[in-house]
Design an enzyme around this catalytic site. Structure first.
Site, PDB file in Angstrom:
ATOM      1  N   LYS A  80       0.829  -1.197   0.000  1.00 53.91           N
ATOM      2  CA  LYS A  80       0.000   0.000   0.000  1.00 53.91           C
ATOM      3  C   LYS A  80       0.869   1.255   0.000  1.00 53.91           C
ATOM      4  O   LYS A  80       2.034   1.212   0.419  1.00 53.91           O
ATOM      5  CB  LYS A  80      -0.884   0.031   1.259  1.00 53.91           C
ATOM      6  CG  LYS A  80      -1.968  -1.015   1.325  1.00 53.91           C
ATOM      7  CD  LYS A  80      -2.736  -0.890   2.635  1.00 53.91           C
ATOM      8  CE  LYS A  80      -3.839  -1.932   2.742  1.00 53.91           C
ATOM      9  NZ  LYS A  80      -4.948  -1.666   1.814  1.00 53.91           N
ATOM     10  N   ARG A  83     -10.617 -11.292   1.589  1.00 51.83           N
ATOM     11  CA  ARG A  83     -11.446 -12.364   1.019  1.00 51.83           C
ATOM     12  C   ARG A  83     -10.744 -13.714   1.093  1.00 51.83           C
ATOM     13  O   ARG A  83     -11.397 -14.753   1.142  1.00 51.83           O
ATOM     14  CB  ARG A  83     -11.826 -12.002  -0.416  1.00 51.83           C
ATOM     15  CG  ARG A  83     -10.673 -11.913  -1.383  1.00 51.83           C
ATOM     16  CD  ARG A  83     -10.975 -11.045  -2.598  1.00 51.83           C
ATOM     17  NE  ARG A  83     -10.989  -9.635  -2.257  1.00 51.83           N
ATOM     18  CZ  ARG A  83     -11.262  -8.657  -3.127  1.00 51.83           C
ATOM     19  NH1 ARG A  83     -11.548  -8.960  -4.384  1.00 51.83           N
ATOM     20  NH2 ARG A  83     -11.259  -7.394  -2.753  1.00 51.83           N
TER      21      ARG A  83
END
Length: 508
Positions: A286, A360
């Site tokens: 990130k 996920r």
């Protein structure tokens, strides 16, 4: 704080000792129309028109959020009267009531007042009941008094002066209001736990810390807890879950908590909370700006723990299971790489195109694990996608489900709890974006409809039960000067479970 309920029918001229009873303060609402009613009318009569004279003098105009303390009012047992402006009477809805309650609490908290009589819950609120008003007022107060200072060298250990609040309600509302006060206090305690876990730094709130918190919760509230380590998860073939922890020295923890409030054989509601205690993005790193807020990537896990704490304190007659896959997502020589293919507990192979789509990957194995409980419904809660923030901002949580009945229940609960959610699409056509040339599916589907394709990915692991997904990326915490965890969506989840427990299905 101690919350209690006392019946008082102001409109029938029966104040039940409120006017003459001793307390530090009585809180009275005044509408912008300056028409007195209820408690305000009774106090005006008892004080020979004092409130009328104050309004005519312009000292209280009733505009929303205004407050005025009156001291040593003749004919009133309370040492002070707090007048609170309510705004327009014909627009007095849940927001206006919440604003008025917060204005009252702020004024009271700025003093050394200990005991208060609170009459605002008796006011007619559009489409809301007195018991809702009691609970909303308790939550507003507890939000204002919440503070997180335990990481400071000199924590703020000072206690608030305000200790006892008596809510006045009409006689017919007394029973429901007492239950609402109990539930409101329990809900606030659960939200505080969720806030605390979110606000802790990630070098403290590790996967092991979450596991220990679950164990303490189980001990305090007589829950059943099991924590699976990495070797146990390997034996269960949770390859997707374990792929996320591969780059971290912090051991992954797979936490299972069970609350048994319903019949022994009644199917439970399963809550699955994303527990990424810090998310660097892994090899798909990130940007540095704002990365400190990635300690909040475990707020789904925190909301599961907070909800279970609230449910246990309420003593709801329902069975609830909480599942928390807890990991760190870190880059290292051993971390999962873009293009790697992992095998989920279900047996589906997943091409990891982006290691920053890790939520996920841990949730899918938890959703498969949930099948063993033969659940009545499964709800997963996750700070899953930035795309959901782009779509909905910071007001509504994203709700995804193909089950219309379950989605309807959750939306009803969100409205009742004033914890808003918005239903998002989950059409099969979006599944095409998850196709992979090399595995059964990819873990990302490109930029278009990012929150939808994330939910579509999860849906591939939920065929055995009714399922809903809450994306709380925009609602779990606030940034900027007010930075901190919000405690959402604990109110929504708790209300859903309250409703399920009340309709009798949970005890059958």
């Amino acid at each position: 704080m101690d919350f209690s309920i006392k019946a008082c029918d102001w409109t029938k001229g029966s104040s039940n000792g409120f006017l003459t009873g001793k307390s530090d303060c009585i809180v009275i609402g005044v509408f912008e129309s300056q028409t007195l009613s209820g408690a305000a009318l009774e106090i005006d009569a008892a004080t020979k028109g004092l409130l009328t004279r104050i309004i005519k003098a312009g000292d209280m105009d009733g505009k929303a959020g205004t407050t005025l303390f009156l001291h040593e009012v003749s004919g009133i047992g309370a040492s002070r009267v707090l007048l609170v402006g309510l705004g327009k009477q014909d627009a007095f809805n849940q927001k206006a009531y919440g604003d008025a309650a917060r204005a009252a609490w702020r004024a009271l908290l700025s003093t050394k007042i200990v005991q208060v009589t609170f009459t605002l819950a008796q006011l007619p609120i559009l489409e809301r009941s007195a018991d809702w008003a009691v609970r909303a007022a308790i939550l507003a107060l507890r939000e204002l008094t919440y503070k997180f200072t335990q990481m400071k060298s000199k924590p703020d250990t000072s206690a608030r002066a305000l200790k006892r609040i008596v809510f006045s309600v009409n006689t017919g509302d007394e029973k429901a209001a007492k239950l609402a006060a109990k539930q409101g206090a329990a809900l606030a305690n659960g939200m505080d736990l969720t806030r605390d876990l979110g606000n802790l730094p990630s070098n403290v709130c590790t996967p092991t810390y979450l596991a220990n918190t679950a164990k303490k919760l189980a001990k305090d509230w007589k829950l059943k807890v099991e924590v699976l380590g990495e070797k146990q998860c390997e034996a269960l073939k949770m390859g997707s879950f374990l792929s996320v922890t591969a780059g971290s020295v912090e051991p992954a923890q797979f936490i299972v908590l069970q609350y048994q409030g319903g019949a022994a054989k009644a199917a439970p509601v399963v809550l699955v909370g994303k527990g990424v205690t810090f998310d660097t993005g892994g090899i798909s790193l990130k940007p540095g700006e704002g990365m400190d807020e990635m300690k909040y990537d475990m707020c789904g896990a925190g909301s599961v723990l907070g909800t279970l704490r609230a449910v246990a304190e309420m003593g709801l007659k329902i069975n609830v299971v909480g599942i928390i896959p807890a990991v760190e997502n870190m880059p290292s020589a051993t971390a999962t790489k873009p293009g790697d293919i992992v095998t989920s507990m279900k047996g589906l192979t997943i091409e990891v195109l982006n290691t920053d789509a890790e939520g996920r990957l841990i949730l899918c194995d938890a959703l498969t694990y949930a099948e063993r409980f033969k659940p009545a419904a499964v709800i997963d809660i996750a700070t899953l996608t930035g795309a959901c923030i782009i779509a909905l901002g910071h007001h509504n949580s994203g709700l995804f489900s193909k089950d219309d009945a379950l989605a309807g229940e959750l939306l009803d609960a969100s409205r009742e709890a004033s914890d808003p959610a918005w239903r998002m699409p989950l059409d099969d056509e979006y599944q095409d974006q998850l196709k992979s040339n090399f595995a059964d599916l990819a873990n990302i589907g490109g930029r278009p409809a990012g929150s939808v394709t994330a939910a579509c990915f999860l849906s591939r692991f939920t065929e055995a039960y009714p399922w809903a997904h809450l994306d709380i990326a925009g609602t779990a915490w606030k940034s900027g000067a007010a930075k901190g965890a919000t405690g959402r969506p604990v109110p929504l989840l708790a209300q859903f479970l309250i409703d399920r427990a009340a309709d009798g299905r949970a005890t059958q």
